[in-house]
Design a protein around this motif. Structure first.
Motif, short mmCIF file in Angstrom:
data_model
loop_
_atom_site.label_atom_id
_atom_site.label_comp_id
_atom_site.label_asym_id
_atom_site.label_seq_id
_atom_site.Cartn_x
_atom_site.Cartn_y
_atom_site.Cartn_z
N SER A 153 -4.49 -27.41 13.36
CA SER A 153 -5.62 -26.78 12.68
C SER A 153 -6.95 -27.13 13.33
N ALA A 154 -7.05 -28.30 13.96
CA ALA A 154 -8.32 -28.75 14.54
C ALA A 154 -8.47 -28.36 16.01
N ASN A 155 -7.37 -28.06 16.68
CA ASN A 155 -7.43 -27.88 18.13
C ASN A 155 -6.95 -26.54 18.65
N LEU A 156 -6.09 -25.86 17.91
CA LEU A 156 -5.44 -24.68 18.46
C LEU A 156 -5.90 -23.37 17.85
N ASP A 160 -11.67 -21.16 10.54
CA ASP A 160 -11.45 -20.35 9.33
C ASP A 160 -10.07 -19.71 9.29
N THR A 161 -9.16 -20.13 10.16
CA THR A 161 -7.80 -19.56 10.16
C THR A 161 -7.03 -19.94 8.91
N PHE A 226 -12.12 -28.98 12.08
CA PHE A 226 -11.07 -28.97 11.06
C PHE A 226 -11.39 -27.92 9.99
N PRO A 227 -10.36 -27.40 9.32
CA PRO A 227 -10.60 -26.53 8.16
C PRO A 227 -11.43 -27.26 7.10
#
Length: 298
Positions: A153-156, A160-161, A226-227
Motif C-alpha cells: 500500500s505504501a510503495n506499489l 488513494d487506491t 500510506f493510505p
C-alpha cells in the motif's frame, strides 16, 4: 546467497514447517479452511497461478467491496487458510468479498517473490470492476502478511487506491537485529526467539537487497505514501509490537489520517490462532476482529 547457505536454510525451513504442522495438528487437528470458492488467478509469470480462497458476502448487490488478506508465515511457513475464521467473519459482517491469497514463500522464493504475488493479486481485483467495487478495496494481513499489506500500500500503488489497511501484529522493520527487539511485556514466555526471527528474516531478504528498502521494511517508507485509514493491532508479548506502534504513531500525525491502534494485553504474536473459549485472549481476539469489521464498514 551461496548454494550451501541455501541448502542449509532450505533444510531448516523444512524442519520448521514439519514441527509447525505437527504442533498445529496436536492442538486443533488438521487445519481446514472453508472458502466458498477456490480460485487460481494469473501471475506475472506465465507458467504459474496464484491460489486464492474466496469468501462471498451475502449483502452485496452488483460489484462488491473487497478485502484482500495475506496470511502470516514468517515468510517461510505454508499456513494459507489459517485466517479462515477471520475471513469468514469479515465476509459475514461487512459487505466485502474476501480474497485470502497464498503467496510464495522463502527460502525457495525470497524477496520480492511474495510482494510480486501481492501486487498481482491486487491488480487482478482492480482489473475486474464488473465483479468488485474498485473504489472500496482494502488490504489486511497478519504478521508477515501485515508487512506485505503495508509494503504494497505504501510503495506499489497510489495512496488513494485502498479504502483501508488492517495490519495485525505486523513485522515492519527487518533492518533492526532481532536480538535488539524487546516486547512491551518482556516476561511473556511465548515470544518469537531472536534466533528464529533472524533466520526468517535471512530467508526472506537476499544479501543483495538492503533491509532498509521500504518494500521490505515499511517502517522506512515515507509516511505520506500510506493510505489514510489504518488499523494496527499489536500485543504486549510480541517483540514486533514497538516497531509497528512507532510506525502507527508516525502515520497518525498526518493531517486527515484515521489511524486506530490497540495493544492487546496478555497476548502474544499469533495469539488469535490458539485462543480458548472464555479466556482473556479470546475476548481480545473478538475485540480485534470487531475493530476490523468497524474499519471496513466505515
Amino acid at each position: 546467497m551461496s548454494f550451501l547457505q541455501y541448502c542449509f536454510d532450505k533444510c531448516v525451513a523444512v524442519l520448521f514447517r514439519t514441527v509447525t504442522a505437527f504442533l498445529s495438528y496436536m492442538r486443533r487437528g488438521a487445519p481446514k479452511a472453508y472458502p466458498d470458492e477456490v480460485r487460481y488467478i494469473p501471475s506475472r509469470d506465465a507458467s504459474r497461478t496464484i491460489k486464492v480462497h474466496v469468501y462471498r458476502t451475502s449483502s452485496a448487490t452488483g460489484p462488491s467491496p473487497v478485502l484482500i488478506n495475506f496470511h502470516g508465515s514468517g515468510f517461510i511457513l505454508p499456513v494459507h487458510g489459517a485466517d479462515d475464521e477471520f475471513c469468514r467473519q469479515m465476509s459475514r459482517e461487512t459487505k466485502c468479498t474476501v480474497l485470502d491469497v497464498r503467496y510464495r514463500l522463502a527460502p525457495e522464493n525470497p524477496f520480492p517473490a511474495a510482494l510480486n504475488d501481492v501486487q498481482d493479486s491486487i491488480n487482478y481485483v482492480l482489473g475486474r470492476p464488473d465483479e468488485f467495487d474498485t473504489s472500496r478495496v482494502s488490504l489486511s494481513g497478519f504478521s508477515a502478511g501485515g508487512n506485505l499489506s503495508l509494503s504494497a500500500s505504501a510503495n506499489l500503488f497510489p495512496q488513494d487506491t485502498f479504502h483501508c489497511v488492517i495490519a495485525i501484529y505486523p513485522v515492519t522493520d527487518l533492518y533492526t537485529n532481532a536480538h535488539d527487539k524487546v516486547a512491551p511485556n518482556p516476561l511473556e514466555k511465548k515470544q518469537i526467539p531472536p534466533r528464529v526471527a533472524r533466520f526468517f528474516d535471512r530467508c526472506y531478504v537476499p544479501a543483495s537487497f538492503d533491509p532498509c528498502d521500504p518494500r521490505i521494511s515499511p517502517s522506512f517508507a515515507p509516511v505520506d505514501q500510506f493510505p489514510r485509514r489504518i488499523l494496527m493491532i499489536t500485543t504486549d508479548g510480541d517483540t514486533l509490537a514497538p516497531e509497528a506502534e512507532t510506525l502507527g504513531s508516525e502515520l497518525a500525525k498526518r493531517p486527515g489520517s484515521q489511524v486506530v491502534m490497540e495493544r492487546m494485553v496478555g497476548c502474544w504474536h499469533g495469539w488469535d490462532k490458539t485462543t480458548k473459549p472464555g479466556s482473556p485472549q479470546q475476548e481480545a481476539k473478538e475485540r480485534a476482529y470487531r475493530m476490523a469489521v468497524e474499519m471496513l464498514n466505515e
